[in-house]
Design an enzyme around this catalytic site. Structure first.
Site, short mmCIF file in Angstrom:
data_model
loop_
_atom_site.label_atom_id
_atom_site.label_comp_id
_atom_site.label_asym_id
_atom_site.label_seq_id
_atom_site.Cartn_x
_atom_site.Cartn_y
_atom_site.Cartn_z
N LYS A 1 -50.30 2.95 42.47
CA LYS A 1 -49.35 3.69 43.42
C LYS A 1 -49.71 5.00 43.70
O LYS A 1 -49.59 5.70 44.73
CB LYS A 1 -47.93 3.61 42.92
N ARG B 1 -36.38 5.89 39.52
CA ARG B 1 -36.87 5.00 38.33
C ARG B 1 -35.72 4.48 37.66
O ARG B 1 -36.18 3.46 36.92
CB ARG B 1 -37.47 5.92 37.39
N ARG C 1 -58.01 3.31 32.44
CA ARG C 1 -57.63 4.65 32.90
C ARG C 1 -57.57 5.72 31.44
O ARG C 1 -57.84 6.85 31.49
CB ARG C 1 -56.44 4.90 33.53
N ARG D 1 -55.11 10.51 28.92
CA ARG D 1 -53.73 10.79 29.06
C ARG D 1 -53.04 10.42 27.64
O ARG D 1 -53.06 9.59 27.04
CB ARG D 1 -52.96 10.13 30.00
N ARG E 1 -43.51 1.83 28.24
CA ARG E 1 -43.48 2.21 29.82
C ARG E 1 -43.43 1.02 30.50
O ARG E 1 -42.38 0.87 31.65
CB ARG E 1 -44.77 3.15 30.08
P1 AMP Z 1 -45.66 8.69 35.81
O1 AMP Z 1 -46.94 9.40 36.11
O2 AMP Z 1 -44.73 8.43 36.91
O3 AMP Z 1 -45.99 7.36 35.15
O4 AMP Z 1 -44.73 9.80 34.97
C1 AMP Z 1 -45.15 10.12 33.58
C2 AMP Z 1 -43.95 10.15 32.50
O5 AMP Z 1 -43.00 11.35 33.27
C3 AMP Z 1 -42.94 9.31 32.51
O6 AMP Z 1 -43.38 8.16 31.55
C4 AMP Z 1 -41.59 9.71 31.99
O7 AMP Z 1 -41.62 10.00 30.89
C5 AMP Z 1 -41.76 10.80 32.95
N1 AMP Z 1 -40.99 10.67 34.31
C6 AMP Z 1 -41.76 10.45 35.39
N2 AMP Z 1 -40.80 10.32 36.60
C7 AMP Z 1 -39.67 10.09 35.89
C8 AMP Z 1 -38.22 9.92 36.49
N3 AMP Z 1 -38.12 9.37 37.59
N4 AMP Z 1 -37.31 9.88 35.77
C9 AMP Z 1 -37.64 10.04 34.14
N5 AMP Z 1 -38.73 10.33 33.87
C10 AMP Z 1 -39.78 10.49 34.66
#
Ligand code: AMP
Length: 199
Positions: free
Chosen positions: A16, A91, A130, A136, A147
């Site tokens: 995405k 989310r 990745r 990461r 996750r």
């Molecule tokens: P992502 O790159 O979108 O997977 O985000 C990485 C991390 O950021 C997630 O595993 C959460 O810890 C935090 N995070 C990102 N977006 C959100 C959200 N909408 N609500 C809460 N935590 C978030």
């Protein structure tokens, strides 16, 4: 046309992020990725970064109030007034309500939600790859599992809410990047959110 208000949803490893950037570039709208904002703040050692680092490293969700604040700030900037593509927010159901409230306060609503459909095994494979490439800190095996579990438990249900509004386009996320992009563009064209490439 650059007034599309979009959301892209899919499990970690669904592609995405990549597709989001392609759509946003094509439509001339900014990508608003909460994950990117949090990571940048962690990297920069800002007060926000210090608050969220441990949460992100564990793969847990940052509290809704804090995340909502970050998103409202970003969506209030000039470049996002007319259109944007949200990646990674909302989310969970609480964040859907928060976003609805914010958008309706300025007379807006989401125009379309792109759901990238990718089987669990494929997601895990891609995230693991990745992890090797990007290193990461939240791409360890245990954190990946956490996750994905949070995605299935908290994030997948938001699609039902948007489906009931008739704004979800489900796209098969397995295939070449270009094929998937083409399918997304076709879905946006069908909604009148993108002009056709055809001459
Ligand atoms: P992502 O790159 O979108 O997977 O985000 C990485 C991390 O950021 C997630 O595993 C959460 O810890 C935090 N995070 C990102 N977006 C959100 C959200 N909408 N609500 C809460 N935590 C978030």
């Amino acid at each position: 046309m650059n007034s599309a208000k979009l959301l892209i949803v899919g499990p970690q490893g669904s592609g995405k992020g990549t597709q989001g950037v392609r759509i946003a570039e094509d439509l001339g709208i900014p990508v608003v990725s909460t994950g990117d904002v949090f990571r940048e703040n962690v990297k920069g050692g800002t007060p926000l970064g210090q608050r969220v680092k441990a949460i992100i490293d564990a793969g847990d969700l940052v509290p809704d109030s804090l995340t909502g604040e970050v998103v409202r700030d970003r969506l209030s900037q000039d470049d996002a007034r007319e259109g944007f593509l949200l990646d990674g927010y909302p989310r969970n159901l609480g964040q859907v309500s928060d976003l609805d409230e914010f958008l309706s306060s300025r007379g807006d609503e989401l125009d379309a939600v792109i759901e990238l459909d990718v089987p669990r095994e494929e997601s895990i494979e891609r995230i693991t790859l990745r992890a090797k490439e990007q290193g990461r800190s939240d791409d360890t095996e245990e954190v990946i599992a956490n996750r994905l579990a949070i995605y299935e438990r908290e994030t997948a249900p938001i699609l039902d809410v948007y489906r009931a509004r008739g704004i979800v386009d489900r796209i098969d996320g397995v295939g070449s990047l270009d094929e998937i992009t083409a399918q997304i563009f076709a879905a946006l064209e069908a909604r009148g959110l993108r002009g056709s490439d055809a001459a």
